[in-house]
Design an enzyme around this catalytic site. Sequence first.
Site, PDB file in Angstrom:
ATOM      1  N   HIS A  97     -49.546  19.817 -41.340  1.00  0.00           N
ATOM      2  CA  HIS A  97     -48.471  20.149 -40.392  1.00  0.00           C
ATOM      3  C   HIS A  97     -47.155  19.720 -41.038  1.00  0.00           C
ATOM      4  CE1 HIS A  97     -46.524  19.168 -36.194  1.00  0.00           C
ATOM      5  NE2 HIS A  97     -45.908  20.147 -36.836  1.00  0.00           N
ATOM      6  N   MET A 138     -43.413  19.117 -41.141  1.00  0.00           N
ATOM      7  CA  MET A 138     -42.206  18.924 -40.318  1.00  0.00           C
ATOM      8  C   MET A 138     -41.095  18.597 -41.311  1.00  0.00           C
ATOM      9  SD  MET A 138     -44.095  16.769 -37.317  1.00  0.00           S
ATOM     10  CE  MET A 138     -45.469  16.432 -38.411  1.00  0.00           C
ATOM     11  N   GLY A 171     -42.182  14.125 -34.648  1.00  0.00           N
ATOM     12  CA  GLY A 171     -41.537  12.996 -35.312  1.00  0.00           C
ATOM     13  C   GLY A 171     -42.330  11.694 -35.235  1.00  0.00           C
ATOM     14  N   PHE A 172     -43.014  11.500 -34.110  1.00  0.00           N
ATOM     15  CA  PHE A 172     -43.692  10.214 -33.947  1.00  0.00           C
ATOM     16  C   PHE A 172     -45.016  10.384 -33.206  1.00  0.00           C
ATOM     17  CE2 PHE A 172     -39.194   9.484 -34.315  1.00  0.00           C
ATOM     18  CZ  PHE A 172     -39.141   8.484 -35.287  1.00  0.00           C
ATOM     19  N   GLY A 173     -45.975   9.538 -33.555  1.00  0.00           N
ATOM     20  CA  GLY A 173     -47.224   9.483 -32.809  1.00  0.00           C
ATOM     21  C   GLY A 173     -47.018   8.650 -31.546  1.00  0.00           C
ATOM     22  N   GLY A 174     -47.989   8.685 -30.675  1.00  0.00           N
ATOM     23  CA  GLY A 174     -47.997   7.792 -29.520  1.00  0.00           C
ATOM     24  C   GLY A 174     -47.047   8.162 -28.393  1.00  0.00           C
ATOM     25  N   ASP A 190     -50.823  19.696 -30.073  1.00  0.00           N
ATOM     26  CA  ASP A 190     -50.518  18.480 -30.842  1.00  0.00           C
ATOM     27  C   ASP A 190     -49.531  17.590 -30.088  1.00  0.00           C
ATOM     28  OD1 ASP A 190     -49.988  16.616 -32.816  1.00  0.00           O
ATOM     29  OD2 ASP A 190     -49.069  18.032 -34.214  1.00  0.00           O
ATOM     30  N   GLY A 191     -49.992  16.404 -29.723  1.00  0.00           N
ATOM     31  CA  GLY A 191     -49.105  15.402 -29.131  1.00  0.00           C
ATOM     32  C   GLY A 191     -49.569  14.922 -27.770  1.00  0.00           C
ATOM     33  N   GLY A 192     -49.817  13.625 -27.663  1.00  0.00           N
ATOM     34  CA  GLY A 192     -50.148  13.020 -26.375  1.00  0.00           C
ATOM     35  C   GLY A 192     -51.522  13.396 -25.842  1.00  0.00           C
ATOM     36  N   GLY A 215     -53.948  11.544 -32.436  1.00  0.00           N
ATOM     37  CA  GLY A 215     -53.667  10.470 -33.382  1.00  0.00           C
ATOM     38  C   GLY A 215     -53.959   9.116 -32.778  1.00  0.00           C
ATOM     39  N   SER A 216     -53.010   8.647 -31.961  1.00  0.00           N
ATOM     40  CA  SER A 216     -53.121   7.278 -31.439  1.00  0.00           C
ATOM     41  C   SER A 216     -54.360   7.077 -30.567  1.00  0.00           C
ATOM     42  CB  SER A 216     -51.858   6.918 -30.660  1.00  0.00           C
ATOM     43  OG  SER A 216     -51.535   7.924 -29.737  1.00  0.00           O
TER      44      SER A 216
HETATM   45  C1  DX5 Z   1     -46.032  14.337 -33.989  1.00  0.00           C
HETATM   46  C2  DX5 Z   1     -47.223  14.747 -34.840  1.00  0.00           C
HETATM   47  C3  DX5 Z   1     -48.518  14.565 -34.152  1.00  0.00           C
HETATM   48  C4  DX5 Z   1     -48.815  13.142 -33.771  1.00  0.00           C
HETATM   49  C5  DX5 Z   1     -49.828  13.129 -32.683  1.00  0.00           C
HETATM   50  O1  DX5 Z   1     -44.875  14.702 -34.632  1.00  0.00           O
HETATM   51  O2  DX5 Z   1     -47.121  16.096 -35.217  1.00  0.00           O
HETATM   52  O3  DX5 Z   1     -49.581  15.084 -34.932  1.00  0.00           O
HETATM   53  O4  DX5 Z   1     -49.258  12.373 -34.814  1.00  0.00           O
HETATM   54  O5  DX5 Z   1     -49.981  11.804 -32.310  1.00  0.00           O
HETATM   55  P1  DX5 Z   1     -50.488  11.371 -30.872  1.00  0.00           P
HETATM   56  O6  DX5 Z   1     -51.855  11.941 -30.720  1.00  0.00           O
HETATM   57  O7  DX5 Z   1     -50.484   9.888 -30.958  1.00  0.00           O
HETATM   58  O8  DX5 Z   1     -49.518  11.922 -29.891  1.00  0.00           O
HETATM   59 ZN    ZN Z   2     -48.909  17.128 -36.101  1.00  0.00          ZN
END
Ligand code: DX5
Ligand code: ZN
Length: 221
Positions: free
Chosen positions: A69, A71, A145-148, A178-180, A200-201
């Site tokens: 992915h 970014m 930009g960020f996980g979690g 993707d995300g949350g 992710g998290s």
């Molecule tokens: C965010 C990433 C996601 C992120 C998902 O910019 O593209 O892939 O890591 O993380 P979680 O599952 O923790 O939201």
């Molecule tokens: Zn991603």
Amino acid sequence: MDSELKIAPSILSANFARLGEEINAVMQAGADWIHFDVMDNHYVPNLTIGPMVCKSLRDDGINDFIDVHLMITPVNDLAQSFAKAGADLISFHPEAVASVTETIEIIKNSGCKAGIAINPDTSLSVLSDIIQEIDLVLLMSVYPGFGGQEFIEDSIEKIYAAKKLIDQQDHKIFLEVDGGINLETIASVSKAGANVFVAGSSIFGSSDYEKTIQSFRQKIS
Ligand code: DX5
Ligand code: ZN
């Protein structure tokens, strides 16, 4: 288990000091794809990993499906480097390129599947001219930009709409969200039509990867 439903742990939340082991652990725990988040501190305000890390994982014997992915901006040269480094699928954000068609072509000519990543504020209409060329739609359910981060509830409606669009095509297109994604959100994401679930998290932050992935499967099957 429906093999069409893919769990894709995002290595953004893995322990980078033990990345290979972490990947082997989630794959053994029942994951399907490795989601590889690439950030450049330019397209998004965070910095992660590049093609050298992807190549090292391949050289180290990891042969699982790597879902990259991007970014980042610009995209084209690094997309080719990722293809050489062993990526299977490469997604990019349309805002980050001069010509979406050209970038899709570059990715496909380098032997990878191509995906389009769609931000929460980006309309699905970006797909209208190119949907017949792509293998995957990556719907962001958080701002990249960020996980979690917390899942944005409005994404559900967009997943239904994207699924409808995909169903009108005559070739296979994955719908990845993707995300949350966690035990509370995954069921509605699945119900709305997604078939690839990035997490992710909620996976790497759990104490038992297998138990977590199994609980995800129960919610989506
Ligand atoms: C965010 C990433 C996601 C992120 C998902 O910019 O593209 O892939 O890591 O993380 P979680 O599952 O923790 O939201
Ligand atoms: Zn991603």
